[in-house]
Design a protein around this motif. Structure first.
Motif, PDB file in Angstrom:
ATOM      1  N   LEU A  48      11.082   2.923   8.479  1.00  0.00           N
ATOM      2  CA  LEU A  48       9.623   2.920   8.494  1.00  0.00           C
ATOM      3  C   LEU A  48       9.067   1.518   8.320  1.00  0.00           C
ATOM      4  N   ARG A  49       7.918   1.281   8.950  1.00  0.00           N
ATOM      5  CA  ARG A  49       7.180   0.041   8.696  1.00  0.00           C
ATOM      6  C   ARG A  49       5.776   0.428   8.294  1.00  0.00           C
ATOM      7  N   SER A  50       5.306  -0.113   7.170  1.00  0.00           N
ATOM      8  CA  SER A  50       3.958   0.218   6.724  1.00  0.00           C
ATOM      9  C   SER A  50       2.929  -0.589   7.494  1.00  0.00           C
ATOM     10  N   GLN A  51       1.860   0.105   7.897  1.00  0.00           N
ATOM     11  CA  GLN A  51       0.749  -0.571   8.576  1.00  0.00           C
ATOM     12  C   GLN A  51      -0.164  -1.284   7.593  1.00  0.00           C
ATOM     13  N   SER A  52      -0.048  -0.945   6.347  1.00  0.00           N
ATOM     14  CA  SER A  52      -0.974  -1.473   5.358  1.00  0.00           C
ATOM     15  C   SER A  52      -0.473  -2.807   4.799  1.00  0.00           C
ATOM     16  N   THR A  53      -1.423  -3.673   4.437  1.00  0.00           N
ATOM     17  CA  THR A  53      -1.050  -4.899   3.733  1.00  0.00           C
ATOM     18  C   THR A  53      -1.700  -4.923   2.347  1.00  0.00           C
ATOM     19  N   ASP A  54      -2.017  -3.726   1.843  1.00  0.00           N
ATOM     20  CA  ASP A  54      -2.604  -3.609   0.511  1.00  0.00           C
ATOM     21  C   ASP A  54      -1.487  -3.271  -0.477  1.00  0.00           C
ATOM     22  N   VAL A  55      -1.327  -4.107  -1.490  1.00  0.00           N
ATOM     23  CA  VAL A  55      -0.191  -3.956  -2.405  1.00  0.00           C
ATOM     24  C   VAL A  55      -0.191  -2.596  -3.120  1.00  0.00           C
ATOM     25  N   TYR A  56      -1.376  -2.112  -3.499  1.00  0.00           N
ATOM     26  CA  TYR A  56      -1.436  -0.835  -4.221  1.00  0.00           C
ATOM     27  C   TYR A  56      -1.085   0.338  -3.310  1.00  0.00           C
ATOM     28  N   LEU A  57      -1.571   0.302  -2.079  1.00  0.00           N
ATOM     29  CA  LEU A  57      -1.250   1.359  -1.118  1.00  0.00           C
ATOM     30  C   LEU A  57       0.246   1.373  -0.827  1.00  0.00           C
ATOM     31  N   ASN A  58       0.827   0.188  -0.694  1.00  0.00           N
ATOM     32  CA  ASN A  58       2.254   0.139  -0.385  1.00  0.00           C
ATOM     33  C   ASN A  58       3.112   0.580  -1.560  1.00  0.00           C
ATOM     34  N   ALA A 111      -0.490  -6.469  -9.615  1.00  0.00           N
ATOM     35  CA  ALA A 111      -0.029  -5.077  -9.613  1.00  0.00           C
ATOM     36  C   ALA A 111       1.199  -4.968 -10.501  1.00  0.00           C
ATOM     37  N   ARG A 112       1.309  -3.829 -11.171  1.00  0.00           N
ATOM     38  CA  ARG A 112       2.513  -3.541 -11.960  1.00  0.00           C
ATOM     39  C   ARG A 112       3.266  -2.458 -11.197  1.00  0.00           C
ATOM     40  N   ARG A 113       4.514  -2.705 -10.884  1.00  0.00           N
ATOM     41  CA  ARG A 113       5.257  -1.694 -10.142  1.00  0.00           C
ATOM     42  C   ARG A 113       5.998  -0.761 -11.102  1.00  0.00           C
ATOM     43  N   ARG A 114       6.577   0.306 -10.568  1.00  0.00           N
ATOM     44  CA  ARG A 114       7.260   1.270 -11.441  1.00  0.00           C
ATOM     45  C   ARG A 114       8.728   0.931 -11.660  1.00  0.00           C
ATOM     46  N   SER A 115       9.257   0.027 -10.867  1.00  0.00           N
ATOM     47  CA  SER A 115      10.653  -0.364 -11.069  1.00  0.00           C
ATOM     48  C   SER A 115      10.703  -1.453 -12.127  1.00  0.00           C
ATOM     49  N   GLY A 116      11.902  -1.770 -12.574  1.00  0.00           N
ATOM     50  CA  GLY A 116      12.055  -2.799 -13.598  1.00  0.00           C
ATOM     51  C   GLY A 116      12.037  -4.182 -12.990  1.00  0.00           C
ATOM     52  N   GLY A 117      12.694  -5.115 -13.662  1.00  0.00           N
ATOM     53  CA  GLY A 117      12.854  -6.448 -13.101  1.00  0.00           C
ATOM     54  C   GLY A 117      11.709  -7.396 -13.393  1.00  0.00           C
ATOM     55  N   GLY A 118      11.688  -8.500 -12.642  1.00  0.00           N
ATOM     56  CA  GLY A 118      10.797  -9.605 -12.939  1.00  0.00           C
ATOM     57  C   GLY A 118       9.602  -9.715 -12.008  1.00  0.00           C
ATOM     58  N   THR A 119       8.895 -10.823 -12.148  1.00  0.00           N
ATOM     59  CA  THR A 119       7.626 -11.034 -11.444  1.00  0.00           C
ATOM     60  C   THR A 119       7.858 -11.756 -10.129  1.00  0.00           C
ATOM     61  N   VAL A 120       7.142 -11.288  -9.094  1.00  0.00           N
ATOM     62  CA  VAL A 120       7.249 -11.936  -7.784  1.00  0.00           C
ATOM     63  C   VAL A 120       5.859 -12.151  -7.189  1.00  0.00           C
ATOM     64  N   TRP A 285      -2.931   1.261 -16.179  1.00  0.00           N
ATOM     65  CA  TRP A 285      -1.539   1.076 -15.763  1.00  0.00           C
ATOM     66  C   TRP A 285      -1.185  -0.416 -15.738  1.00  0.00           C
ATOM     67  N   THR A 286      -2.067  -1.224 -15.198  1.00  0.00           N
ATOM     68  CA  THR A 286      -1.746  -2.639 -14.986  1.00  0.00           C
ATOM     69  C   THR A 286      -1.672  -3.420 -16.290  1.00  0.00           C
ATOM     70  N   PHE A 287      -2.673  -3.241 -17.148  1.00  0.00           N
ATOM     71  CA  PHE A 287      -2.723  -4.061 -18.364  1.00  0.00           C
ATOM     72  C   PHE A 287      -2.367  -3.314 -19.635  1.00  0.00           C
ATOM     73  N   SER A 288      -2.852  -2.049 -19.713  1.00  0.00           N
ATOM     74  CA  SER A 288      -2.654  -1.299 -20.944  1.00  0.00           C
ATOM     75  C   SER A 288      -1.182  -0.966 -21.190  1.00  0.00           C
ATOM     76  N   LYS A 289      -0.407  -0.934 -20.140  1.00  0.00           N
ATOM     77  CA  LYS A 289       1.017  -0.632 -20.272  1.00  0.00           C
ATOM     78  C   LYS A 289       1.819  -1.809 -20.826  1.00  0.00           C
ATOM     79  N   THR A 290       1.174  -2.952 -21.034  1.00  0.00           N
ATOM     80  CA  THR A 290       1.875  -4.125 -21.562  1.00  0.00           C
ATOM     81  C   THR A 290       2.412  -3.809 -22.951  1.00  0.00           C
ATOM     82  N   PRO A 291       3.696  -4.064 -23.178  1.00  0.00           N
ATOM     83  CA  PRO A 291       4.234  -3.857 -24.519  1.00  0.00           C
ATOM     84  C   PRO A 291       3.461  -4.679 -25.549  1.00  0.00           C
ATOM     85  N   LYS A 292       3.437  -4.194 -26.767  1.00  0.00           N
ATOM     86  CA  LYS A 292       2.705  -4.862 -27.843  1.00  0.00           C
ATOM     87  C   LYS A 292       3.137  -6.318 -27.951  1.00  0.00           C
ATOM     88  N   PHE A 293       2.176  -7.222 -28.088  1.00  0.00           N
ATOM     89  CA  PHE A 293       2.543  -8.629 -28.239  1.00  0.00           C
ATOM     90  C   PHE A 293       1.560  -9.328 -29.161  1.00  0.00           C
TER      91      PHE A 293
END
Lengths: 387, 173
Positions: A48-58, A111-120, A285-293
């Protein structure tokens, strides 16, 4: 034998969402519902190729595929690209990972994604690949082999290699791809970036901390020097790259899947996707999910008139909100009462410079003269410390 | 222990609507029972479930005093690899059975956690913030994830006991 009806999309770089679509030899299939495609295909794989270039939609499209397609018998490769955006991992702290004020100025969303890992950093010079399989068939190295084999086939002179950390390095040290994954109920997805021709200066400017002094146990990124494929293979076209990857995916897994365009904004084709997109876009989801700091930093209060002065700021931030705020200011500089009021006004607010600035306006108005000047100075410093 | 077992046997004949009695009271009540020779109705809810129950998502739940403690099984922690972060819910959050309530991040992936029961989160294991590796080192004890109320006790009946879970694991090989 399925004839290869290719309805492919060119993700034209630098162009906002307007895409050239090659004409299909079978117009009746051009805007079918997605379920038609999944039952019609008998190849065992779907490309599949997505037609969208919106990060949240993708990102929502990934979640939708994971939740709605039966991945026990069929695997899926999704190719997608976004307008400039920064994407952090599931358990990361955006304030340590990226420069939120600079991004705001440049109109680059987070955007915060649901997978783990680092920032891109994503833009239309970066290709994203998502490999969907059952949990049993989850094999990241095999997926990365699709990428390196494809690259070697079209540009044999390129030295590309996957590492143990599931990065892909060019010439042994330049990162062109990073990976992350998610395992859910019955299925899994592994996605990775691929730097074709991304804007590297915006990338470096974005992937810097917002403010100093953060103490956090959120999952950290591992910074690496990066490179674009076009820096080392200048004639490599975007379309050429996508074709090679799709072809290699089919070769590696023994599929014969035709490349298919999908539009995640099509609610009829993807029922429920807009709800997933709304959640991904939300502040919660984006900010409130940040672990306590916490933040521990020194504020410079020196201004034109007063001698060199500083204050210590200690803040605890939970769920993106200021849970506690302690300001140690020289008592002869500002009365304790005012310090207490300032802290009180900030507690409970979102950890955000704009919000803090708005919250303190009433307090500032209630004072006058030199006290007001000093309080303003202090408030400005606090707001700056929040990035 | 024998006293408790005896109590359990007796209780199956009694009506389910029983007053709550503490364990100490139960034991002394049982002694009274044997001495007096008469049948008395006694609560057995606290004696019922200290054994682990498992889901097919490799989570375990252990009930005590109406509160379920939730964690992941040894099989799960082994499959995950070293846990580097535990993404857990807030206390007070209400969960439906099978609802996603968080994720464990390991070098392998971010793996979703699914609630074994319907209820409200009463406590989260704050030790895991500093020491997420407890999930690997001590998955049945110090590596517990959350505690929750049990809104629908009948859901427990649908979960696997140790023997059934062991069988389930064999079927996966």
């Amino acid at each position: 034998m399925l004839s290869h009806i290719r309805r492919t999309l060119s993700l034209v770089r630098g162009c906002s969402g307007v895409c050239r679509i090659q004409t299909s030899t079978n117009p009746a299939r051009s805007s079918s519902s997605f379920s038609d495609l999944t039952t019609a295909s008998d190849s065992g794989g779907l490309v599949l190729r997505s037609q969208s270039t919106d990060v949240y939609l993708n990102l929502a499209l990934e979640d939708w595929i994971d939740a709605n397609l039966d991945l026990q018998q069929r695997s899926v490769l999704l190719l997608w690209g976004n307008q400039p955006a920064v994407v952090i991992g599931r358990h990361q702290n955006p304030w340590t990972e990226c420069n939120l004020p600079a991004m705001r100025k440049a109109g680059i969303p987070l955007a915060r994604r649901r997978s783990g890992g680092g920032t891109v950093y994503h833009d239309l010079g970066n290709l994203n690949l998502t490999f969907f399989t059952s949990k049993k068939a989850y094999d990241r190295q095999r997926n990365l082999k699709v990428v390196t084999d494809a690259l070697r086939r079209i540009r044999p002179e390129l030295d590309v290699k996957a590492t143990e950390r599931f990065d892909i390095l060019l010439n042994g040290h330049l990162k062109i791809s990073g990976s992350a994954s998610r395992l859910s109920r019955k299925s899994s997805y592994h996605h990775c970036t691929l730097l074709h021709s991304a804007d590297r200066s915006t990338l470096s400017a974005s992937l810097r901390p917002s403010c100093p002094g953060i103490l956090s146990n959120a999952t950290p990124s591992v910074p690496s020097p990066v490179a674009n494929l076009v820096d080392h293979a200048p004639a490599l076209q975007w379309e050429e790259l996508l074709d090679a990857l799709e072809h290699q995916y089919n070769t590696e897994f023994g599929f014969s899947a035709a490349s298919t365009l999908v539009n995640p904004a099509d609610e009829a084709a993807f029922p429920g996707l807009s709800r997933m997109e709304a959640e991904l876009r939300s502040w919660d989801w984006t900010f409130s999910k940040t672990p306590k700091f916490s933040i521990q930093t020194v504020l410079d209060l020196t201004d034109a008139r007063s001698a060199r002065s500083s204050a210590q700021l200690n803040m605890e931030i939970k769920s993106g909100l200021i849970e506690s705020c302690q300001l140690d200011v020289p008592t002869d500089w500002l009365p304790q009462r005012l310090i207490g009021e300032l802290s009180g006004v900030l507690v409970g607010e979102r950890f955000c410079g704009h919000r803090a600035a708005a919250a303190v306006t009433a307090l500032l108005r209630s004072e006058s003269g030199e006290l007001q000047d000093r309080l303003t100075n202090l408030c400005d410093a606090v707001v700056r410390a929040m990035g | 222990m024998a006293m408790r077992a005896a109590l359990r046997c007796l209780s199956t004949n009694f009506s389910p609507r029983l007053p709550q009695v503490s364990s100490a009271a139960q034991v002394s009540a049982t002694r009274l029972l044997w001495r007096s020779g008469s049948l008395r109705t006694l609560s057995t809810s606290s004696a019922l479930s200290t054994a682990l129950k498992f889901t097919d998502k490799h989570e375990w739940v252990q009930v005590e005093g109406g509160i379920g403690t939730v964690g992941i099984s040894s099989y799960a922690q082994g499959a995950l690899g070293d846990v580097v972060y535990c993404g857990l819910p807030e206390t007070g959050q209400r969960l439906e059975q099978m609802e996603e309530f968080g994720a464990l991040e390991s070098v392998k992936a971010a793996s979703e956690l699914y609630s074994p029961l319907t209820g409200e989160v009463t406590e989260i294991n704050t030790e895991l913030a500093e020491n997420p590796g407890l999930v690997n080192k001590s998955c049945y004890a110090d590596g517990w994830l959350i505690k929750m109320t049990i809104e629908k006790p009948e859901e427990l009946d649908g979960l696997m006991d140790q023997a059934a879970y062991d069988k389930f694991l064999k079927s996966l090989e």
